[in-house]
Design an enzyme around this catalytic site. Structure first.
Site, PDB file in Angstrom:
ATOM      1  N   GLY A  11      17.805  41.324  33.136  1.00  0.00           N
ATOM      2  CA  GLY A  11      19.083  41.705  34.026  1.00  0.00           C
ATOM      3  C   GLY A  11      20.183  41.112  33.887  1.00  0.00           C
ATOM      4  N   ARG A  25      32.554  29.720  20.762  1.00  0.00           N
ATOM      5  CA  ARG A  25      33.661  28.885  20.563  1.00  0.00           C
ATOM      6  C   ARG A  25      32.881  27.503  20.174  1.00  0.00           C
ATOM      7  NH1 ARG A  25      38.876  30.523  24.405  1.00  0.00           N
ATOM      8  NH2 ARG A  25      39.222  32.507  23.406  1.00  0.00           N
ATOM      9  N   ARG A  72      16.358  46.717  28.325  1.00  0.00           N
ATOM     10  CA  ARG A  72      14.693  46.251  28.335  1.00  0.00           C
ATOM     11  C   ARG A  72      14.286  47.176  27.014  1.00  0.00           C
ATOM     12  NH1 ARG A  72      14.156  43.040  32.663  1.00  0.00           N
ATOM     13  NH2 ARG A  72      15.550  43.584  34.683  1.00  0.00           N
ATOM     14  N   ASP A 103      13.035  34.609  32.226  1.00  0.00           N
ATOM     15  CA  ASP A 103      11.941  34.398  31.685  1.00  0.00           C
ATOM     16  C   ASP A 103      11.343  35.507  30.655  1.00  0.00           C
ATOM     17  OD1 ASP A 103      11.264  36.320  33.556  1.00  0.00           O
ATOM     18  OD2 ASP A 103       9.695  34.974  34.375  1.00  0.00           O
ATOM     19  N   SER A 105      13.083  37.221  28.863  1.00  0.00           N
ATOM     20  CA  SER A 105      13.964  37.025  27.636  1.00  0.00           C
ATOM     21  C   SER A 105      13.367  35.898  26.952  1.00  0.00           C
ATOM     22  CB  SER A 105      15.426  36.759  28.118  1.00  0.00           C
ATOM     23  OG  SER A 105      15.901  37.969  28.776  1.00  0.00           O
ATOM     24  N   THR A 126      19.880  34.205  35.221  1.00  0.00           N
ATOM     25  CA  THR A 126      19.178  35.134  36.138  1.00  0.00           C
ATOM     26  C   THR A 126      19.777  34.783  37.564  1.00  0.00           C
ATOM     27  OG1 THR A 126      17.155  35.817  37.277  1.00  0.00           O
ATOM     28  CG2 THR A 126      17.310  33.750  36.274  1.00  0.00           C
ATOM     29  N   ASP A 128      17.974  35.228  40.275  1.00  0.00           N
ATOM     30  CA  ASP A 128      16.887  34.613  41.148  1.00  0.00           C
ATOM     31  C   ASP A 128      16.790  33.170  41.002  1.00  0.00           C
ATOM     32  OD1 ASP A 128      16.092  37.372  41.832  1.00  0.00           O
ATOM     33  OD2 ASP A 128      15.071  37.523  39.994  1.00  0.00           O
ATOM     34  N   ASP A 130      15.004  31.022  39.231  1.00  0.00           N
ATOM     35  CA  ASP A 130      13.370  31.020  39.357  1.00  0.00           C
ATOM     36  C   ASP A 130      12.836  30.474  37.934  1.00  0.00           C
ATOM     37  OD1 ASP A 130      13.798  33.001  38.022  1.00  0.00           O
ATOM     38  OD2 ASP A 130      12.316  34.307  39.018  1.00  0.00           O
ATOM     39  N   ARG A 172      12.664  40.023  43.692  1.00  0.00           N
ATOM     40  CA  ARG A 172      11.460  40.998  43.792  1.00  0.00           C
ATOM     41  C   ARG A 172      10.072  40.086  43.499  1.00  0.00           C
ATOM     42  NH1 ARG A 172       8.558  42.558  39.249  1.00  0.00           N
ATOM     43  NH2 ARG A 172       9.950  41.625  37.710  1.00  0.00           N
ATOM     44  N   ARG A 244      19.113  47.531  63.187  1.00  0.00           N
ATOM     45  CA  ARG A 244      19.712  48.498  62.098  1.00  0.00           C
ATOM     46  C   ARG A 244      19.424  47.647  60.715  1.00  0.00           C
ATOM     47  NH1 ARG A 244      24.052  51.655  63.954  1.00  0.00           N
ATOM     48  NH2 ARG A 244      22.982  52.591  65.754  1.00  0.00           N
ATOM     49  N   HIS A 250      22.460  46.055  44.549  1.00  0.00           N
ATOM     50  CA  HIS A 250      22.936  45.756  43.105  1.00  0.00           C
ATOM     51  C   HIS A 250      24.266  44.993  43.197  1.00  0.00           C
ATOM     52  CE1 HIS A 250      19.138  47.679  41.537  1.00  0.00           C
ATOM     53  NE2 HIS A 250      19.418  46.963  40.501  1.00  0.00           N
TER      54      HIS A 250
END
Length: 320
Positions: A11, A25, A72, A103, A105, A126, A128, A130, A172, A244, A250
């Protein structure tokens, strides 16, 4: 070591371009050639590489997304795919590989290292936040601030109408974004994947807040914990209070990276190149107690970095 490759995988996250810039560089300054690998492991399998120099990364530190793009690859997960990747590494003369991603990757990089011995350095990218072995991942701060800006605006309309809003954010398997945004945005509750939520208790608290004249109520839900639409429907059904839903989605991945993400991406990217030159075989760079650190890339196989669940109690206290 003469030539390294750099890729972004999995992602996308704000700050990846800043990390690519730092890798290129730093490598050029240390006398290395750099190949940019486009579209992650998919691009590696198909030889989608291009030379990169200092001028090729000018003006990208402030850009979201990734100029190398990402994808992916189911093919890479097969033995045949990994064999094809190792052949591309050999044919392109790649002595070291910097992988910017999460993770999954890292596991891909570890598979390549084990298959052909190429040195691999992982840069945590990432939203997340995490990954074990680091307190911070590139993109987290920008994603949190994007979600926070939306929640601040939602609070305005929720207060105007005495309304309950359920706000669904990304996450997620991990509730870091939801929890951080809840604290910073003054949300009344956070629902995260790590902790089982009690809807009856939540509905009772919402009813109590409404009865005592609380003008608005924001419930933040991580997408992996529950569907925001289900939470909103349950609140309306149990309490009779109009609720509501707002799904931020995204847009949390996009936009110009924050100052913190730019800084950390630059630090991580430079450190990754130094790790390869120091002879590290399979390492990941990260942040611990404010300092840049290195740790074995195998640590990602231990699972996600645990979340401080005590912060969930802090959200409850602040909501009273």
């Amino acid at each position: 070591m003469r030539r390294i490759g750099v890729m972004t995988s999995g992602g996308d996250a704000p700050g990846m371009n800043a990390a690519v810039r730092a890798v290129v560089r730093t490598a050029v300054e240390r006398g290395l050639e750099v190949l940019g690998i486009e579209r992650g492991f998919h691009g590696l399998l198909h030889g989608h590489v291009r030379p990169m120099g200092s001028s090729s990364v000018s003006g990208i530190i402030n850009r979201g997304g990734t100029i190398l793009r990402t994808a992916r690859s189911a093919e890479f997960r097969t033995p045949e795919g990994q064999g094809r990747a190792t052949r591309q590494i050999a044919e392109n003369g790649i002595d070291g590989l910097v992988i910017i991603g999460g993770d999954g990757s890292y596991r891909g990089g570890l598979a390549v290292h084990r298959a052909c011995g190429v040195r691999v350095a992982g840069v945590p990218g990432t939203i997340d936040n995490d990954i074990p072995g680091t307190e911070y991942t590139i993109g987290f701060d920008t994603a949190v601030n994007t979600a926070l800006e939306a929640i601040d605006k939602i609070r305005d309309t929720a207060t105007s109408h005495d309304r309950v809003f359920v706000v669904e954010v990304m996450g997620r398997l991990n509730g870091a974004i939801a929890l951080t945004v809840s604290i910073a945005g003054g949300a009344e509750a956070a629902i995260i994947p790590e902790v089982r939520h009690d809807m009856l208790r939540l509905c009772q608290r919402i009813q109590t807040w409404q009865d005592r004249g609380k003008l608005s109520c924001i419930i933040v839900v991580a997408e992996g914990a529950a569907r925001g639409s289900d939470i909103a429907a349950t609140i309306t059904q149990v309490t009779g209070i109009e609720t509501r839903l707002a799904v931020i989605g995204h847009i949390q991945r996009g936009g110009a990276p924050s100052a913190r993400d730019r800084e950390m991406a630059t630090r991580f990217g430079a450190e990754a190149v130094c790790a390869l030159l120091d002879g590290e075989e399979a390492t990941m760079v990260g942040l611990m107690r404010g300092c840049t650190v290195r740790s074995p890339i195998e640590s990602v196989e231990c699972g996600s970095r645990p979340l401080d669940e005590g912060l969930l109690a802090l959200v409850d206290v602040m909501a009273t």
